[in-house]
Design a protein around this motif. Structure first.
Motif, PDB file in Angstrom:
ATOM      1  N   HIS A   1      13.502   2.002  -5.207  1.00  0.00           N
ATOM      2  CA  HIS A   1      11.813   1.830  -4.795  1.00  0.00           C
ATOM      3  C   HIS A   1      11.340   3.149  -5.433  1.00  0.00           C
ATOM      4  N   LEU A   2       9.760   2.754  -5.125  1.00  0.00           N
ATOM      5  CA  LEU A   2       9.057   4.589  -5.380  1.00  0.00           C
ATOM      6  C   LEU A   2       7.669   4.373  -4.206  1.00  0.00           C
ATOM      7  N   HIS A   3       7.873   4.899  -3.697  1.00  0.00           N
ATOM      8  CA  HIS A   3       6.974   5.914  -2.392  1.00  0.00           C
ATOM      9  C   HIS A   3       4.980   5.638  -3.018  1.00  0.00           C
ATOM     10  N   MET A   4       4.320   5.349  -2.659  1.00  0.00           N
ATOM     11  CA  MET A   4       3.139   5.564  -2.969  1.00  0.00           C
ATOM     12  C   MET A   4       1.888   6.817  -2.629  1.00  0.00           C
TER      13      MET A   4
ATOM     14  N   ALA B   1       0.808  -1.466  -0.034  1.00  0.00           N
ATOM     15  CA  ALA B   1      -0.390  -0.337   0.346  1.00  0.00           C
ATOM     16  C   ALA B   1       0.908   0.914  -0.292  1.00  0.00           C
ATOM     17  N   ASP B   2       2.113   1.241   0.254  1.00  0.00           N
ATOM     18  CA  ASP B   2       3.130   2.222   0.587  1.00  0.00           C
ATOM     19  C   ASP B   2       3.782   2.676  -0.604  1.00  0.00           C
ATOM     20  N   GLY B   3       3.745   2.074  -1.285  1.00  0.00           N
ATOM     21  CA  GLY B   3       5.329   1.830  -2.583  1.00  0.00           C
ATOM     22  C   GLY B   3       5.297   0.788  -3.676  1.00  0.00           C
ATOM     23  N   THR B   4       6.494   1.140  -4.772  1.00  0.00           N
ATOM     24  CA  THR B   4       6.450  -0.753  -5.274  1.00  0.00           C
ATOM     25  C   THR B   4       7.909  -0.939  -5.061  1.00  0.00           C
ATOM     26  N   TRP B   5       8.459  -1.655  -5.353  1.00  0.00           N
ATOM     27  CA  TRP B   5      10.450  -1.852  -4.794  1.00  0.00           C
ATOM     28  C   TRP B   5      10.260  -2.837  -6.202  1.00  0.00           C
ATOM     29  N   THR B   6      11.253  -2.439  -7.411  1.00  0.00           N
ATOM     30  CA  THR B   6      11.962  -3.317  -7.832  1.00  0.00           C
ATOM     31  C   THR B   6      12.860  -3.800  -7.486  1.00  0.00           C
ATOM     32  N   VAL B   7      13.226  -5.557  -7.858  1.00  0.00           N
ATOM     33  CA  VAL B   7      14.440  -6.029  -7.393  1.00  0.00           C
ATOM     34  C   VAL B   7      15.022  -6.801  -9.035  1.00  0.00           C
ATOM     35  N   PRO B   8      15.972  -6.290  -9.038  1.00  0.00           N
ATOM     36  CA  PRO B   8      17.040  -6.753 -10.432  1.00  0.00           C
ATOM     37  C   PRO B   8      17.378  -8.444 -10.208  1.00  0.00           C
ATOM     38  N   PRO B   9      18.298  -8.572 -11.060  1.00  0.00           N
ATOM     39  CA  PRO B   9      18.705  -9.727 -10.717  1.00  0.00           C
ATOM     40  C   PRO B   9      20.432  -9.314  -9.962  1.00  0.00           C
ATOM     41  N   GLU B  10      20.301 -10.404  -8.655  1.00  0.00           N
ATOM     42  CA  GLU B  10      21.652  -9.904  -7.769  1.00  0.00           C
ATOM     43  C   GLU B  10      21.298  -9.452  -6.164  1.00  0.00           C
TER      44      GLU B  10
END
Length: 271
Positions: free
Chosen positions: A147-150, A52-61
């Motif tokens: 990450h980006l906060h919502m 609900a608070d944001g989105t997190w992109t998790v790349p390789p490694e």
């Protein structure tokens, strides 16, 4: 443990439960939460974690630390995970919000070893020491800016989530202001108050985060064009400035240490 639902082993008297799970391409692990804290690492592919608070992109490694009880969903893009489910009392230092961190070679090897443990692995020998060392290694990690906060308000959050589903350079502050029946000045002031960023800066970062999964299957030039950058050089400069590494580092590659753990078609187990 591999492809074992957490619910089947959550009751075990182990502070750390390592589980490896294979997912079919494009799998969406819908909204859920865990009693335990989670260290979620993709041995292959890219993950996008929403709360609900944001989105997190998790790349390789990389990996994401998810606090206990946090409601979240995960988009799995050709992912085979190596997760640790951890009793909250064992990690009082765990971050209060999701956090992306690096996964250096020692931590990767410990994770690969741990997912071969039996559910009731021994605590006094090699396996117990690996579990303890995993927590020491995780505690030493530093946050990374993927990450980006919502915005907390539903109205602005809906605009942001819609943009994340397909970043478009034609979207402007005026476009968003009109959608909320506000003046552009009033909208910008409210957006900055809720997120700490201007709408334009938020969208620029969203485009850069959107590049991470695109780079799995497209060249740097193709991604730059798709996201509306004037040139590959401009895209590379912006990406490197934001994330400390050039986009070429993530282009067209799976993790080199995955050891053949490509997700089998149609096979999945709940996280």
């Amino acid at each position: 443990m591999k492809n074992v639902p957490l619910a089947e082993v959550d009751h075990l008297d182990r502070a750390v439960l390592p589980i490896g799970t294979d997912y079919p391409p494009g799998h969406l692990l819908d909204w859920h939460h865990h009693r335990r804290a989670q260290f979620l690492h993709g041995a292959t592919g890219v993950m996008v974690v929403d709360t609900a608070d944001g989105t997190w992109t998790v790349p390789p490694e990389r990996a994401v630390l998810i606090p206990a009880g946090t409601r979240h969903r995960v988009h799995m893009l050709e992912v085979s995970t190596r997760s640790l489910y951890i009793e909250p009392d064992a990690v009082p230092w765990w971050p209060a919000t999701c956090t992306v961190v690096d996964v250096p070679p020692l931590l990767r090897e410990l994770l690969l070893a741990a997912v071969d443990f039996a559910p009731d692995y021994g605590l006094s020998g090699r396996e117990g020491h690996i579990a303890a060392l995993l927590l020491h290694e995780i505690a030493a990690r530093t946050p990374l800016p993927y990450h980006l906060h919502m915005p907390p308000s539903e109205e602005l959050a809906a605009l942001c989530r819609s943009y994340l589903s397909g970043p478009d350079t034609r979207t402007s502050n005026a476009t968003w202001a009109a959608a909320t029946a506000m003046s552009e000045r009033a909208f910008t002031r409210r957006f900055r108050a809720e997120t700490g960023h201007s709408p334009a800066a938020w969208r620029a970062r969203a485009r850069l985060l959107a590049a991470v999964p695109l780079l799995r299957t497209a060249t740097v030039t193709e991604v730059a064009v798709r996201l509306g950058y004037a040139s590959p050089a401009a895209f590379t400069a912006a990406f490197t400035r934001a994330f400390g590494a050039p986009p070429s580092r993530f282009a067209g590659r799976h993790s080199p240490y995955a050891r053949g753990c490509r997700p089998p078609e149609g096979r999945t187990a709940p996280e």
